[in-house]
Design an enzyme around this catalytic site. Structure first.
Site, PDB file in Angstrom:
ATOM      1  N   ILE A  39       0.823  -1.216   0.000  1.00  0.00           N
ATOM      2  CA  ILE A  39       0.000   0.000   0.000  1.00  0.00           C
ATOM      3  C   ILE A  39       0.851   1.258   0.000  1.00  0.00           C
ATOM      4  O   ILE A  39       0.329   2.372   0.002  1.00  0.00           O
ATOM      5  CB  ILE A  39      -0.950   0.031   1.218  1.00  0.00           C
ATOM      6  CG1 ILE A  39      -0.161  -0.094   2.526  1.00  0.00           C
ATOM      7  CG2 ILE A  39      -2.013  -1.038   1.107  1.00  0.00           C
ATOM      8  CD1 ILE A  39      -1.033   0.056   3.775  1.00  0.00           C
ATOM      9  N   GLY A  40       2.175   1.103   0.004  1.00  0.00           N
ATOM     10  CA  GLY A  40       3.022   2.289  -0.034  1.00  0.00           C
ATOM     11  C   GLY A  40       4.492   1.948  -0.106  1.00  0.00           C
ATOM     12  O   GLY A  40       4.918   0.888   0.357  1.00  0.00           O
ATOM     13  N   ALA A  60      11.352   6.011   1.187  1.00  0.00           N
ATOM     14  CA  ALA A  60      12.807   5.932   1.204  1.00  0.00           C
ATOM     15  C   ALA A  60      13.297   4.901   2.195  1.00  0.00           C
ATOM     16  O   ALA A  60      14.394   4.358   2.051  1.00  0.00           O
ATOM     17  CB  ALA A  60      13.383   7.307   1.547  1.00  0.00           C
ATOM     18  N   VAL A  72       5.458  -0.635   2.615  1.00  0.00           N
ATOM     19  CA  VAL A  72       4.384  -0.812   3.585  1.00  0.00           C
ATOM     20  C   VAL A  72       3.327  -1.738   2.995  1.00  0.00           C
ATOM     21  O   VAL A  72       2.906  -1.567   1.840  1.00  0.00           O
ATOM     22  CB  VAL A  72       3.748   0.539   3.973  1.00  0.00           C
ATOM     23  CG1 VAL A  72       2.674   0.334   5.038  1.00  0.00           C
ATOM     24  CG2 VAL A  72       4.814   1.504   4.482  1.00  0.00           C
ATOM     25  N   LYS A 132       5.447  -2.177   8.002  1.00  0.00           N
ATOM     26  CA  LYS A 132       6.536  -1.546   7.262  1.00  0.00           C
ATOM     27  C   LYS A 132       7.748  -2.487   7.294  1.00  0.00           C
ATOM     28  O   LYS A 132       8.238  -2.848   8.355  1.00  0.00           O
ATOM     29  CB  LYS A 132       6.931  -0.206   7.861  1.00  0.00           C
ATOM     30  CG  LYS A 132       8.073   0.485   7.083  1.00  0.00           C
ATOM     31  CD  LYS A 132       8.718   1.602   7.866  1.00  0.00           C
ATOM     32  CE  LYS A 132       7.849   2.826   7.877  1.00  0.00           C
ATOM     33  NZ  LYS A 132       8.540   3.980   8.519  1.00  0.00           N
ATOM     34  N   ASP A 145      10.716  15.065  10.302  1.00  0.00           N
ATOM     35  CA  ASP A 145      10.246  14.801   8.930  1.00  0.00           C
ATOM     36  C   ASP A 145       8.737  14.995   8.857  1.00  0.00           C
ATOM     37  O   ASP A 145       8.003  14.147   8.357  1.00  0.00           O
ATOM     38  CB  ASP A 145      10.638  13.390   8.500  1.00  0.00           C
ATOM     39  CG  ASP A 145      10.531  13.194   6.974  1.00  0.00           C
ATOM     40  OD1 ASP A 145      10.431  14.210   6.262  1.00  0.00           O
ATOM     41  OD2 ASP A 145      10.544  12.054   6.522  1.00  0.00           O
TER      42      ASP A 145
END
Length: 987
Positions: A687-688, A691, A695, A709, A815
């Site tokens: 789903i993702g 860097a 995920v 993750k 971040d």
């Protein structure tokens, strides 16, 4: 003849009315620089004979041929390159173009402005190196290049100035060392180089030659070594600021030769030793700040006898008594001594002779009584004395101190009744009496504390009922009154506290039922009523509280069944033990994760339905039940044996493949096995990607979904997005160390972490609506109306505020961006991805730490972080400001449409040139324009170029709450149904 006269007049007409040469150069300036301010050039008429009446222009008095001697266009929103051709104005002596958007570089030809005595181009976008030729201006006395983007070294040629009195280069990107050559400019009265990323360098002893110097500001210049003895020659110095450096050694006695000194700022260094003797020489000293060093010893009495306005000695190793003489200062408004080893009593007349505003003596071993005179003049705002051994009563005089904003008496030995008027101070927003021996009732006068947002009175001996007037405190966010002797029922008015997030009344003697209407407390995240005498049924309404994640009703007399609605809550903690509950445990809670949540309720049936014995049956039926149970158990054991064999075999296969689970750490009670996680890591479930890793969405055997993750494998020299990993801890360890300890509704929950040998896994709660960035910058952006965007901004702000102010020590995310703000099924926002987060160590200087590399994402990085590598909470605040710009504009932080600019620069430029209407996302309803502009203002405050001028995240939350209009129209979605009202009802 008449015709000849007419022709002569017409031929001379252009000469009579034409602009002089100076005016033509200024017209060229008008056309070379643009401005969104319509009034700037409104008086600059081309048909004027001279420019002497133009706005911002000053001429000399030279009869028929006046010359321009000064041009002042500060704050005129000018955009464009530096107008070097102004040097052709032969009489120009003063040029001020500060606070504009002038870009490019300062040309070498600046030396041609030979008449200049005053040059101010501060707070612009101009950059490049400072030209060597600038020192060729023979008459220059004032030079201000601060708040720009000048880089490289300070030219040694600046030492050639002979008349320069003021040199200001603060807040640039200057590198190299602080040049010793500046010590040659003996005419200097003001030298300010603060906030530049200089290379580590010694404090130049040559600066002691500046005998005319009055102001020396070298804060955050990366100075190392000791303070040189040569400063003793600066007899005219009034302001000496070398804070936020790496200075070591003791404070030199040479400082006592500074007979004119008014302000000494030495904080955030590594100075050691005792304060020297000789303070009586500094009769003009008003402010002395040596906080956050390694100083020790006692406070010299002679220092306290000076007419000080501010004395900051906090975060050192001072000990002993506070001299009584400090109370005699007629100017003292600030006294901060926290985090030392002071003992004894506070001066008995402290506050009697001066308008004391700020007093913080926390984390010492003070004893005795709180002085009666602290607010005698009526100016006291902060009274903070936590973690000492003060005793006695709260002085009655403090009940009349209506200027108070913060009161913290936590963890002392104070006792007696709290003065009635003290409960009703109108401006107090934090009242912390935790951990004392106060007694008596909570006064009905508390309704007068209209601004109170945080009431902490736990661990005292308060008795009586909770007054109904508490329900009038509309700003109350936390009410903690556990471990007292409170009695009676909860007032029905409690449900009127729409902003209340924490209600902790555990360990009292309260009784009765939970008030009806508790479902209206939409912000309630923690409800703790444990160990009281509450009875009746648990209201179904509790299950509708949208952000409740902590529920403890244990140790009471609640009866009836557990409401099924509780299954919809996302709880970090649930405790209903030691009550009189009966019936079946709802299916969601009938698993190991909650096995301790229901103990001490004999009437509850826990386990598979049908295994709860029914009482009152005959012996024969009981015998048959026993046989069935034996056969069932035997069958169960057999199945377990088979399962164990299969598990062992699978484990053996995994070991052979090198995929065994070598480390497993959980941070919450889990209802799934660690071996379910790697199985769900199928490429179809991605789903993702980022860097740091990929995920996955993993659906577990119990039907629940989690986000996993899987971090990319890294070598020792592997890189972060901007460089090498900056410590021995990799991203996995940082995220585990940070998220494993955090419990907050706006921080994504880390269930557990796994190390499978060849990969590292982080298992989070699943956020079905993905990230804000993905949603906002896609075709689905229209789903995010303004109320929803505002809710997301407020949620994210509260999450960051918790990291900065609720965690000890604070956590800097480093971040913050829209892709790291995740949205749950109700679009509640949660901060995620702590792989580069930094826990600010107690010993760091002012919460500032130096990193070895930049962490963050393009378009979000604070300017000072990019060139100094100094990180603190202010860096996160800048990044959050960029997120607000995204929500308002709908644009990405970097985009080809901005050219070389980023979103922040584009917003500033567009706002000045075209106005706010050109900024707003066309997907937003224009009826919210007024409120959107208020939120935009909050974002722009967060983006201030000077870190110190950015508001704290606590203040950002308050500003967002305060931005809400009193009357907000209801909003209809595309289906015609009323959307949820996301605005707080009161702030």
């Amino acid at each position: 003849m008449q015709m000849k006269l007419l022709l002569f007049f017409l031929s001379t007409f252009p000469l009579i009315f034409a602009l002089n040469q100076d005016g033509l150069y200024l017209q060229r300036l008008k056309h070379s620089l643009s401005s969104s301010d319509q009034g700037v050039f409104s008086t600059w008429y081309e048909n004027d004979p001279t420019p002497c009446n133009w706005t911002g222009v000053t001429c000399n008095d030279a009869g028929d041929s006046p010359s321009v001697i000064a041009v002042n266009l500060s704050g005129a929103s000018l955009v464009g390159p530096f107008p070097g051709f102004l040097c052709h104005l032969t009489s120009l002596s003063s040029l001020s173009l500060s606070n504009n958007f002038i870009n490019s570089t300062l040309p070498v030809s600046i030396s041609e402005c030979g008449s200049l005595t005053y040059l101010d181009i501060s707070q612009n976008l101009i950059g490049g190196t400072i030209p060597d030729t600038i020192s060729d201006l023979p008459y220059l006395r004032y030079l201000d290049l601060s708040g720009c983007y000048f880089s490289g070294n300070i030219p040694a040629s600046l030492g050639r100035f002979r008349q320069l009195e003021t040199l200001i280069l603060t807040e640039n990107i200057l590198t190299g060392e602080v040049p010793a050559a500046l010590g040659n400019v003996t005419s200097l009265k003001t030298l300010e180089l603060a906030y530049n990323p200089f290379a580590p360098s010694l404090f130049p002893p040559e600066l002691g030659n500046l005998t005319n110097l009055e102001t020396l500001w070298l804060s955050m210049c990366n100075l190392v070594g000791s303070i040189p003895k040569s400063i003793e020659k600066l007899s005219r110095l009034t302001n000496f600021d070398v804070s936020n450096n790496g200075l070591v050694g003791s404070i030199p006695s040479a400082i006592f030769q500074l007979n004119s000194i008014v302000q000494i700022e030495l904080y955030n260094n590594s100075l050691t030793g005792k304060l020297p003797s000789g303070w009586s020489n500094l009769t003009r000293l008003r402010r002395f700040d040596v906080s956050t060093n390694k100083l020790n010893g006692t406070i010299p009495n002679e220092l306290c006898e000076l007419p000080l306005e501010s004395l900051n000695l906090f975060e050192n190793q001072f000990e002993g008594l506070i001299p009584e003489s400090i109370a005699n200062s007629p100017n003292l408004y600030e006294l901060k001594l926290f985090s030392n080893r002071f003992s004894g009593s506070l001066p008995s007349e402290l506050g009697k002779n001066s308008a004391l505003q700020y007093l913080d003596v926390s984390y010492n071993t003070f004893s005795g009584k709180i002085p009666e005179s602290l607010c005698e003049i009526g100016a006291l705002e902060d009274l903070i004395v936590i973690y000492n051994s003060f005793s006695g009563n709260i002085p009655a005089s403090l009940g009349n101190c209506r200027s108070l904003l913060r009161i913290r008496f936590r963890s002392n030995k104070l006792f007696g009744e709290v003065p009635t008027d003290f409960w009703s101070l109108p401006h107090v927003y934090l009242l912390d009496l935790f951990g004392n021996a106060f007694s008596g009732n909570i006064s009905h006068m508390i309704s007068g504390a209209k601004n109170l947002s945080n009431l902490q009175i736990s661990r005292n001996k308060f008795s009586g009922v909770i007054p109904s007037e508490v329900g009038k405190l509309k700003n109350l966010v936390e009410f903690s009154a556990s471990h007292n002797e409170l009695t009676g029922e909860l007032p029905d008015t409690l449900v009127q506290l729409g902003q209340l997030g924490t209600l902790d009344l555990s360990f009292n003697e309260l009784s009765g039922k939970i008030p009806l209407g508790i479902h209206t407390m939409k912000q309630l995240s923690e409800l703790d009523l444990a160990n009281n005498g509450f009875s009746g049924e648990i209201p179904e309404q509790i299950g509708t509280l949208p952000v409740l994640n902590y529920l403890d009703l244990s140790g009471n007399y609640f009866s009836g069944e557990i409401p099924l609605s509780l299954q919809s809550l996302k709880l970090n903690k649930l405790n209903l033990s030691n009550n009189q509950l009966s019936g079946m445990i709802p299916a969601v809670f009938d698993k190991g994760l909650y096995r301790d949540s229901f103990r001490g309720n004999p009437g509850l049936c826990q386990g598979v339905a049908g295994l709860c014995a029914t009482k009152g049956r005959g012996q024969h039926e009981g015998y048959l039940w026993t046989l069935r149970a034996i056969y069932t158990v035997a069958g169960f054991v057999f199945l377990v044996g088979i399962a164990m064999f299969i598990w062992k075999y699978q484990k053996f296969k995994k070991i052979k493949k090198g995929n065994t689970m070598t480390k497993w750490t959980s941070f919450h009670k889990l209802g799934f096995s660690e071996f379910e996680i790697p199985v769900g890591l199928d490429e179809a479930n991605v789903i993702g990607n980022g860097a740091s890793g990929r995920v996955y969405k993993a659906v577990l055997s119990n039907g629940e979904a989690v986000a996993v993750k899987k971090l990319w494998e890294r070598t020792v020299k592997d890189e972060t997005p901007y460089g090498a990993l900056e410590s021995d801890k990799d991203e996995f360890e940082i995220e585990v160390e940070t998220l494993g300890k955090i419990r907050h509704k706006n921080i994504v929950k880390l269930w557990c972490c796994c190390d499978t040998g060849d990969s590292k896994l982080l298992v989070y709660e699943y956020m079905p609506n993905g990230s804000l960035g993905d949603l906002l910058h896609s075709c689905k952006a229209k789903l995010l109306d303004w109320p929803l965007r505002f809710k997301i901004a407020l949620d994210a702000a509260e999450g960051l505020s918790y990291l900065h102010h609720g965690c000890v020590p604070p956590i800097v995310h480093r971040d913050v961006k829209s892709n790291n703000i995740l949205l749950d099924d109700e679009f509640g926002a949660k901060i995620s991805d702590f792989g580069v987060a930094k826990i600010v160590k107690a010993g760091s200087k002012g919460g500032v730490e130096s990193m070895s590399v930049i962490a963050g994402s393009c378009g979000y990085i604070a300017p000072e972080y990019a060139y100094t590598l100094h990180v603190n909470e202010k860096s996160d605040i800048y990044s959050f400001g960029v997120v607000i710009l995204e929500l308002v504009t709908g644009k990405r932080p970097v985009s080809p449409e901005f050219g070389e600019k980023d979103l922040t620069t584009w917003v500033h430029t567009t706002l000045n040139e075209k106005g706010v209407d050109q900024l707003l996302d066309p997907n937003l309803n224009s009826s919210f324009k007024k409120h959107i502009c208020k939120v935009l203002d909050v974002g722009l405050c967060c983006l201030n170029q000077t870190p110190a001028n950015r508001p704290s995240m606590h203040r950002v939350v308050k500003m967002l709450q305060e931005s809400v209009p009193c009357n907000v129209p209801e909003i209809k979605n595309k289906n015609g149904k009323l959307s949820p009202q996301y605005f707080p009802k009161s702030v």
